[in-house]
Design a protein around this motif. Structure first.
Motif, PDB file in Angstrom:
ATOM      1  N   SER A  49      74.514 -14.455 -20.375  1.00 30.55           N
ATOM      2  CA  SER A  49      75.624 -15.031 -18.858  1.00 30.55           C
ATOM      3  C   SER A  49      77.249 -14.757 -20.123  1.00 30.55           C
ATOM      4  CB  SER A  49      75.774 -16.866 -19.181  1.00 30.55           C
ATOM      5  OG  SER A  49      75.267 -17.249 -20.524  1.00 30.55           O
ATOM      6  N   GLN A  51      78.148 -11.689 -20.495  1.00 30.77           N
ATOM      7  CA  GLN A  51      78.267 -10.555 -20.564  1.00 30.77           C
ATOM      8  C   GLN A  51      78.586 -10.594 -18.761  1.00 30.77           C
ATOM      9  OE1 GLN A  51      75.183  -7.961 -20.727  1.00 30.77           O
ATOM     10  NE2 GLN A  51      75.857  -6.508 -19.836  1.00 30.77           N
ATOM     11  N   VAL A  52      78.097 -11.832 -17.586  1.00 27.84           N
ATOM     12  CA  VAL A  52      78.549 -11.790 -16.302  1.00 27.84           C
ATOM     13  C   VAL A  52      80.006 -12.465 -16.368  1.00 27.84           C
ATOM     14  CG1 VAL A  52      78.089 -13.194 -14.671  1.00 27.84           C
ATOM     15  CG2 VAL A  52      76.007 -11.845 -15.587  1.00 27.84           C
ATOM     16  N   ASP A  55      81.485  -9.688 -17.260  1.00 26.46           N
ATOM     17  CA  ASP A  55      82.420  -8.877 -15.951  1.00 26.46           C
ATOM     18  C   ASP A  55      83.195  -9.348 -14.918  1.00 26.46           C
ATOM     19  OD1 ASP A  55      80.974  -7.612 -16.746  1.00 26.46           O
ATOM     20  OD2 ASP A  55      78.902  -7.500 -15.662  1.00 26.46           O
TER      21      ASP A  55
ATOM     22  N   LEU B  41      78.273 -10.154  -7.083  1.00 24.41           N
ATOM     23  CA  LEU B  41      77.141 -12.104  -7.275  1.00 24.41           C
ATOM     24  C   LEU B  41      76.368 -12.058  -6.848  1.00 24.41           C
ATOM     25  CD1 LEU B  41      77.919 -12.011 -10.463  1.00 24.41           C
ATOM     26  CD2 LEU B  41      79.632 -13.375  -9.484  1.00 24.41           C
ATOM     27  N   ASP B  68      73.806 -10.226 -11.094  1.00 20.95           N
ATOM     28  CA  ASP B  68      74.800  -9.286 -11.562  1.00 20.95           C
ATOM     29  C   ASP B  68      74.622  -8.014 -11.228  1.00 20.95           C
ATOM     30  OD1 ASP B  68      76.949  -8.685 -12.764  1.00 20.95           O
ATOM     31  OD2 ASP B  68      76.820  -8.662 -14.474  1.00 20.95           O
ATOM     32  N   GLN B  70      75.030  -4.223 -10.957  1.00 23.20           N
ATOM     33  CA  GLN B  70      76.649  -3.106 -11.549  1.00 23.20           C
ATOM     34  C   GLN B  70      75.512  -1.869 -10.475  1.00 23.20           C
ATOM     35  OE1 GLN B  70      79.151  -3.080 -11.965  1.00 23.20           O
ATOM     36  NE2 GLN B  70      79.157  -5.797 -13.062  1.00 23.20           N
ATOM     37  N   ARG B  73      72.737  -0.995 -13.160  1.00 21.18           N
ATOM     38  CA  ARG B  73      71.842  -2.591 -13.275  1.00 21.18           C
ATOM     39  C   ARG B  73      72.080  -3.303 -12.694  1.00 21.18           C
ATOM     40  NH1 ARG B  73      75.050  -6.056 -16.656  1.00 21.18           N
ATOM     41  NH2 ARG B  73      76.957  -5.537 -16.535  1.00 21.18           N
ATOM     42  N   LEU B  77      69.652 -14.004 -14.064  1.00 21.39           N
ATOM     43  CA  LEU B  77      70.410 -15.317 -14.939  1.00 21.39           C
ATOM     44  C   LEU B  77      69.097 -16.459 -14.254  1.00 21.39           C
ATOM     45  CD1 LEU B  77      73.123 -14.821 -16.345  1.00 21.39           C
ATOM     46  CD2 LEU B  77      70.842 -14.151 -17.860  1.00 21.39           C
TER      47      LEU B  77
END
Lengths: 298, 147
Positions: A49, A51-52, A55, B41, B68, B70, B73, B77
Motif C-alpha cells: 500500500s 508503494q501504491v 506511485d 487505479l 494498481d 502498471q 505488474r 490490495l
C-alpha cells in the motif's frame, strides 16, 4: 576483608534478581514470537500500500489530486509521531528512539510538535521540554487496525486543518531478533523518496513508471477512499514493528542481565568461601594460641 | 512477455507470479489486464480474480479493495482474498449461517455492527458461489467424501 554474612546476603539478593530477569526473558521471548508473526503477516500489505501511495505521489499534477498530496510552499509547523514503549527494562530501546528523534529534530528552526505513542517516550519528551500535543499509551499487545486508527485520523486531521505542514513518523524497524533500527518516514505530504530498501527488495522486477493513471470510478472517489486509509495503515504497521522491536530488545537486555547476575553470583561465592575459610583459620589460630599459652604455664 | 501479478490481503501475500492475463472485478465492470496495460487505479467489488498463465487458470475470491496496474505488474490490495481451491466450505457455510442468524436477531441497521455482519455474510456467500462455479471436479469429489 568483607565478612561472610554480608557476602552471603548479597549473593542471595543477586540470585533473586536473576530469577526475575530470567522470568522476564521468558515472557519477552514468547511475546516477541507473537508480535513477530503479526508484523510479518501484515508487512506485505503495508509495503504494497505504501508503494501504491508512492506511485500516486509520483503522478504528474498530483497537487490537484488529493489534499494529502499537496506540498506546502512554506512549512511553519512540523508534527512528529514518535513510537516508543510503555515500559522500561528494554535495554536501550526507548533511549535510542528518543535520541534518534533529537538527532533529527532538535536543531530544527521550524517549531516541532510531537505525538507520543507509548508512555516512556512521552515522559522522555516532556522531560526534554518538547511540545507534546497528544499521547497514546496502553496500546494493547498485538493491536488491531481499529485500535490504533485514531492515531492515523489525528495526524490526517492535523494536516488537513493546516495546523501542521509536514508529518513524520519515527519508529523502530524490526529486522531480526538482535537488530532493530530507529527509522524515520515522511508520512505527509506524500512524496516519492528514493532508497527505501525493503520496497525495492519486495519489488525485484524493475519497472518503469508509465504515463498518468486512468482512474476508475473517478479520481476523487478512489483517492478519498485509499489515501487516508493507507496513511493510517502506515502508522499501524509502524506500531507493530515497534512492538516486535521492543520485545526483542527486552529479551536481549534480560538475557544479558541474567548472565551478568550469574557471573556476579559466582564471583561472590568465591569471595564468600574465602571469607568463611579465613574466619575458620582465625578461630583455629585463637584456639591453638590459647592451648599453647595454657601448656606454657605449667 | 508476461505481467507480474500480486494479490495481497490484509494478513498475507495470497499470490505472486507471472500471468498472461489477469481478469478483475472492477466496480465499473469486469476487466482483463494484459501486459503493457496503461497505468490504472481502480476500486474492486466483491468478486473473483482470474489469473491465466499458459492455459492454466487460478481463481481467487476478493472482498473489494483496489488494484494498481502498471505496464509490467498488477497489484491487488484487498481486505480478504483466497484461492478458490483453498476455501474451507464447511467454514464458509457455518459463517453464512451465523451471519444470517445474527441478522435475524436484528441489531440496529446502519450501525458498525450491522455493517460488519452484512460484510461477513457477503464474504461467505461470495466464497460459496465461487467454490460452486470454479472449483475443479477432482477437488469437489474429494470434498464430498469429506462431508
Amino acid at each position: 576483608m568483607p565478612n561472610a554474612r554480608e557476602v552471603r546476603l548479597r549473593i542471595k539478593s543477586i540470585k533473586n534478581i536473576s530469577q526475575v530477569t530470567r522470568a522476564l526473558q521468558a515472557v519477552s521471548a514468547s511475546k516477541v514470537r507473537k508480535s513477530m508473526a503479526a508484523v510479518l503477516q501484515t508487512r506485505p500489505y503495508a509495503t504494497k500500500s505504501w508503494q501504491v501511495l508512492r506511485d500516486i505521489a509520483r503522478q504528474p499534477g498530483k497537487e490537484n489530486l488529493h489534499p494529502l498530496l499537496i506540498k506546502r510552499s512554506t512549512v511553519n509547523n512540523i508534527l512528529v509521531v514518535v513510537i516508543s514503549g510503555d515500559r522500561g527494562l528494554a535495554g536501550a530501546y526507548n533511549t535510542n528512539i528518543i535520541r534518534f528523534t533529537q538527532h533529527n529534530f532538535s536543531n530544527s528552526p521550524i517549531p516541532v510538535h510531537y505525538v507520543a505513542v507509548g508512555r516512556k517516550g512521552r515522559d522522555m519528551l516532556l522531560r526534554r521540554r518538547m511540545n507534546v500535543i497528544a499521547e497514546f499509551s496502553n496500546i494493547p499487545a498485538a493491536p488491531t487496525f481499529q485500535d490504533v486508527a485514531a492515531i492515523g485520523h489525528l495526524v490526517v486531521d492535523e494536516f488537513l486543518s493546516g495546523r501542521t505542514d509536514e508529518v513524520y513518523l519515527i519508529y523502530t524497524d524490526f529486522v531480526n531478533m538482535v537488530k532493530q533500527i530507529p527509522t524515520i518516514k515522511k508520512l505527509l505530504p506524500l512524496e516519492y523518496q528514493i532508497g527505501e530498501e525493503r520496497v525495492q527488495a519486495f519489488n525485484q522486477n524493475d519497472h518503469q513508471i508509465g504515463p498518468a493513471y486512468i482512474y476508475e470510478p473517478g479520481v476523487h472517489a478512489i483517492l478519498d477512499q485509499i489515501v487516508p486509509r493507507f496513511t493510517a495503515l502506515q502508522v499501524y504497521q509502524a506500531i507493530l514493528e515497534s512492538q516486535a522491536s521492543e520485545h526483542a530488545a527486552r529479551m536481549v537486555a534480560m538475557k544479558n542481565a541474567t548472565e551478568a547476575a550469574t557471573e556476579l553470583a559466582g564471583a561472590l561465592q568465591l569471595e564468600y568461601n574465602k571469607a568463611r575459610q579465613q574466619t575458620i583459620t582465625n578461630e583455629m589460630l585463637d584456639i591453638a594460641g590459647g592451648a599453647e599459652a595454657l601448656s606454657a604455664e605449667f | 512477455m508476461p505481467i507480474y501479478c500480486e494479490i495481497v490481503s490484509q494478513d498475507r501475500m495470497v499470490f505472486e507470479g507471472d500471468a498472461d492475463i489477469v481478469i478483475l472485478p472492477g466496480t465499473e465492470g469486469e476487466m482483463g489486464v494484459l501486459p503493457n496495460h496503461a497505468p490504472l487505479l481502480s476500486t474492486l467489488k466483491y468478486g473473483v480474480v482470474k489469473v491465466r498463465q499458459q492455459g492454466k487458470e487460478e481463481v481467487f475470491t476478493v472482498a473489494g479493495g483496489i488494484v494498481d496496474v502498471q505496464p509490467d505488474r498488477v497489484v491487488i490490495l484487498t481486505d480478504a482474498a483466497e484461492n478458490v481451491e483453498e476455501i474451507n466450505v464447511a467454514r464458509a457455510e457455518a459463517a453464512k449461517r451465523r451471519a444470517e442468524e445474527m441478522l435475524q436477531a436484528g441489531p440496529p441497521p446502519d450501525t458498525d455492527e450491522y455493517l460488519a455482519i452484512e460484510a461477513a455474510l457477503r464474504r461467505s456467500k461470495l466464497r460459496l458461489d465461487a467454490v460452486k462455479k470454479y472449483r475443479g471436479p477432482v477437488r469437489q469429489s474429494y470434498y464430498q467424501r469429506e462431508e
